[in-house]
Write a protein that holds these residues in place. Structure first.
Motif, PDB file in Angstrom:
ATOM      1  N   VAL A  81       0.830  -1.206   0.000  1.00  0.00           N
ATOM      2  CA  VAL A  81       0.000   0.000   0.000  1.00  0.00           C
ATOM      3  C   VAL A  81       0.866   1.258   0.000  1.00  0.00           C
ATOM      4  N   ALA A  82       1.949   1.258   0.793  1.00  0.00           N
ATOM      5  CA  ALA A  82       2.807   2.438   0.861  1.00  0.00           C
ATOM      6  C   ALA A  82       3.449   2.734  -0.490  1.00  0.00           C
ATOM      7  N   LEU A  83       3.850   1.689  -1.220  1.00  0.00           N
ATOM      8  CA  LEU A  83       4.437   1.887  -2.545  1.00  0.00           C
ATOM      9  C   LEU A  83       3.376   2.387  -3.520  1.00  0.00           C
ATOM     10  N   ARG A  84       2.197   1.790  -3.475  1.00  0.00           N
ATOM     11  CA  ARG A  84       1.113   2.197  -4.379  1.00  0.00           C
ATOM     12  C   ARG A  84       0.713   3.651  -4.174  1.00  0.00           C
ATOM     13  N   GLU A  85       0.690   4.099  -2.918  1.00  0.00           N
ATOM     14  CA  GLU A  85       0.247   5.456  -2.600  1.00  0.00           C
ATOM     15  C   GLU A  85       1.390   6.471  -2.623  1.00  0.00           C
ATOM     16  N   GLY A  86       2.610   6.020  -2.905  1.00  0.00           N
ATOM     17  CA  GLY A  86       3.745   6.925  -2.944  1.00  0.00           C
ATOM     18  C   GLY A  86       4.181   7.415  -1.580  1.00  0.00           C
ATOM     19  N   ILE A  87       3.878   6.646  -0.529  1.00  0.00           N
ATOM     20  CA  ILE A  87       4.208   7.046   0.836  1.00  0.00           C
ATOM     21  C   ILE A  87       5.613   6.595   1.220  1.00  0.00           C
ATOM     22  N   ASP A  88       5.984   5.394   0.813  1.00  0.00           N
ATOM     23  CA  ASP A  88       7.259   4.819   1.245  1.00  0.00           C
ATOM     24  C   ASP A  88       7.615   3.704   0.279  1.00  0.00           C
ATOM     25  N   ASP A  89       8.886   3.635  -0.125  1.00  0.00           N
ATOM     26  CA  ASP A  89       9.302   2.562  -1.025  1.00  0.00           C
ATOM     27  C   ASP A  89      10.366   1.662  -0.402  1.00  0.00           C
ATOM     28  N   ARG A  90      10.546   1.780   0.916  1.00  0.00           N
ATOM     29  CA  ARG A  90      11.567   0.987   1.590  1.00  0.00           C
ATOM     30  C   ARG A  90      10.980  -0.320   2.119  1.00  0.00           C
ATOM     31  N   PRO A  91      11.709  -1.434   2.001  1.00  0.00           N
ATOM     32  CA  PRO A  91      11.235  -2.676   2.628  1.00  0.00           C
ATOM     33  C   PRO A  91      11.363  -2.581   4.144  1.00  0.00           C
ATOM     34  N   LEU A  92      10.466  -3.244   4.857  1.00  0.00           N
ATOM     35  CA  LEU A  92      10.521  -3.266   6.311  1.00  0.00           C
ATOM     36  C   LEU A  92      11.438  -4.383   6.793  1.00  0.00           C
ATOM     37  N   ASP A  93      12.242  -4.074   7.794  1.00  0.00           N
ATOM     38  CA  ASP A  93      13.095  -5.095   8.414  1.00  0.00           C
ATOM     39  C   ASP A  93      12.353  -5.859   9.500  1.00  0.00           C
ATOM     40  N   GLY A  94      11.222  -5.329   9.960  1.00  0.00           N
ATOM     41  CA  GLY A  94      10.500  -6.019  11.020  1.00  0.00           C
ATOM     42  C   GLY A  94       9.255  -5.264  11.419  1.00  0.00           C
ATOM     43  N   VAL A  95       8.547  -5.814  12.389  1.00  0.00           N
ATOM     44  CA  VAL A  95       7.320  -5.223  12.925  1.00  0.00           C
ATOM     45  C   VAL A  95       7.392  -5.287  14.442  1.00  0.00           C
ATOM     46  N   VAL A  96       7.006  -4.202  15.106  1.00  0.00           N
ATOM     47  CA  VAL A  96       6.893  -4.159  16.561  1.00  0.00           C
ATOM     48  C   VAL A  96       5.434  -3.876  16.904  1.00  0.00           C
ATOM     49  N   GLN A  97       4.831  -4.738  17.697  1.00  0.00           N
ATOM     50  CA  GLN A  97       3.437  -4.550  18.112  1.00  0.00           C
ATOM     51  C   GLN A  97       3.401  -4.072  19.552  1.00  0.00           C
ATOM     52  N   VAL A  98       2.619  -3.026  19.796  1.00  0.00           N
ATOM     53  CA  VAL A  98       2.502  -2.446  21.132  1.00  0.00           C
ATOM     54  C   VAL A  98       1.016  -2.298  21.455  1.00  0.00           C
ATOM     55  N   ASP A  99       0.591  -2.784  22.630  1.00  0.00           N
ATOM     56  CA  ASP A  99      -0.805  -2.616  23.013  1.00  0.00           C
ATOM     57  C   ASP A  99      -0.924  -1.660  24.199  1.00  0.00           C
ATOM     58  N   ALA A 100      -2.147  -1.441  24.664  1.00  0.00           N
ATOM     59  CA  ALA A 100      -2.365  -0.447  25.722  1.00  0.00           C
ATOM     60  C   ALA A 100      -1.665  -0.795  27.039  1.00  0.00           C
ATOM     61  N   PRO A 101      -1.677  -2.064  27.493  1.00  0.00           N
ATOM     62  CA  PRO A 101      -0.898  -2.371  28.700  1.00  0.00           C
ATOM     63  C   PRO A 101       0.597  -2.069  28.544  1.00  0.00           C
ATOM     64  N   ALA A 102       1.127  -2.209  27.319  1.00  0.00           N
ATOM     65  CA  ALA A 102       2.521  -1.822  27.093  1.00  0.00           C
ATOM     66  C   ALA A 102       2.695  -0.318  27.251  1.00  0.00           C
ATOM     67  N   PHE A 188      10.951 -10.162  12.823  1.00  0.00           N
ATOM     68  CA  PHE A 188      12.003  -9.710  11.917  1.00  0.00           C
ATOM     69  C   PHE A 188      11.894 -10.430  10.587  1.00  0.00           C
ATOM     70  N   ALA A 189      12.122  -9.710   9.511  1.00  0.00           N
ATOM     71  CA  ALA A 189      12.114 -10.323   8.187  1.00  0.00           C
ATOM     72  C   ALA A 189      13.278 -11.290   8.015  1.00  0.00           C
ATOM     73  N   ASP A 190      14.409 -10.996   8.650  1.00  0.00           N
ATOM     74  CA  ASP A 190      15.582 -11.861   8.569  1.00  0.00           C
ATOM     75  C   ASP A 190      15.347 -13.116   9.417  1.00  0.00           C
ATOM     76  N   ARG A 191      15.551 -14.290   8.833  1.00  0.00           N
ATOM     77  CA  ARG A 191      15.234 -15.547   9.521  1.00  0.00           C
ATOM     78  C   ARG A 191      16.094 -15.738  10.763  1.00  0.00           C
ATOM     79  N   GLU A 192      17.370 -15.392  10.701  1.00  0.00           N
ATOM     80  CA  GLU A 192      18.233 -15.566  11.865  1.00  0.00           C
ATOM     81  C   GLU A 192      17.813 -14.636  12.997  1.00  0.00           C
ATOM     82  N   GLU A 193      17.508 -13.390  12.661  1.00  0.00           N
ATOM     83  CA  GLU A 193      17.068 -12.443  13.684  1.00  0.00           C
ATOM     84  C   GLU A 193      15.728 -12.877  14.287  1.00  0.00           C
TER      85      GLU A 193
END
Length: 204
Positions: A81-102, A188-193
């Motif tokens: 979506v980011a590439l399609r909308e011209g927002i960002d063209d960089r690949p993500l190295d990972g995802v961090v999820q944070v909820d309200a208790p965090a 992380f996108a990297d399998r070792e990480e």
């Protein structure tokens, strides 16, 4: 929210030469979710994402309780979506999820924060109730989603810019508690990480 809940807001975190920067938080359902399924790979065996309709979209991809599956799909969806909308063209190295208790854990380190349009400061004791209940009762839909994005952004900005060494130490301790209790999860996108994250118990 934690695995199993909708993704309401996202931001892109970048690290370079020891400096961590966080982009402005963005409402998912306003800018990144057309409420249609996208053709992205789904990890084999994930029933939620394979069988349930409208789960291969950024707002709902976190319905699966298996966070690594959800995170890999969310990363692909963001990049598409980011590439399609011209927002960002960089690949993500990972995802961090944070909820309200965090966020509550973070606010123990930073102290209360003020986030418009909420009428009073939000602290570690009130943030979960405000995020999960009171904001739904008191704020209209689009306003509430913007508020959720601003809440996360303000908390992260404060924890990333501690007042002194004591606040920095407390922030690190609270982040560790978040990871230990799965209120903060990483992929992380990297399998070792990703393998290391799994062995540390951070991957959900």
């Amino acid at each position: 929210r934690g695995a199993g809940g909708s993704t309401l807001a996202i931001a892109v975190m970048s690290a370079h030469d020891g400096r961590i920067d966080l982009s402005p938080a963005t409402q998912v359902f306003r800018f990144f979710d057309d409420q249609v399924d996208y053709d992205v790979p789904v990890p084999e065996g994930d029933w939620y994402l394979e069988e349930l309709p409208l789960t291969r979209r950024l707002g709902n991809a976190n319905w699966s309780p298996h966070f690594p599956s959800s995170a890999s799909v969310m990363a692909d969806l963001y990049e598409l979506v980011a590439l399609r909308e011209g927002i960002d063209d960089r690949p993500l190295d990972g995802v961090v999820q944070v909820d309200a208790p965090a966020l509550a854990m973070m606010l123990r380190a930073t102290g209360p924060i003020e986030v418009a349009p909420w009428p009073e400061p939000i602290d570690s004791r009130s943030v979960s109730e405000v995020a999960y209940l009171e904001s739904h009762l008191q704020l209209p839909g689009n306003v509430r989603r913007g508020f959720a994005a601003a809440l996360v952004a303000e908390a992260w900005e404060r924890i990333g810019d501690p007042r002194d060494a004591g606040a920095l130490l407390t922030s690190v301790i609270q982040l560790g508690k978040g990871l230990a209790t799965k209120h903060v999860q990483v992929w992380f996108a990297d399998r070792e990480e990703q393998g290391l994250a799994g062995r540390l118990g951070w991957a959900g």
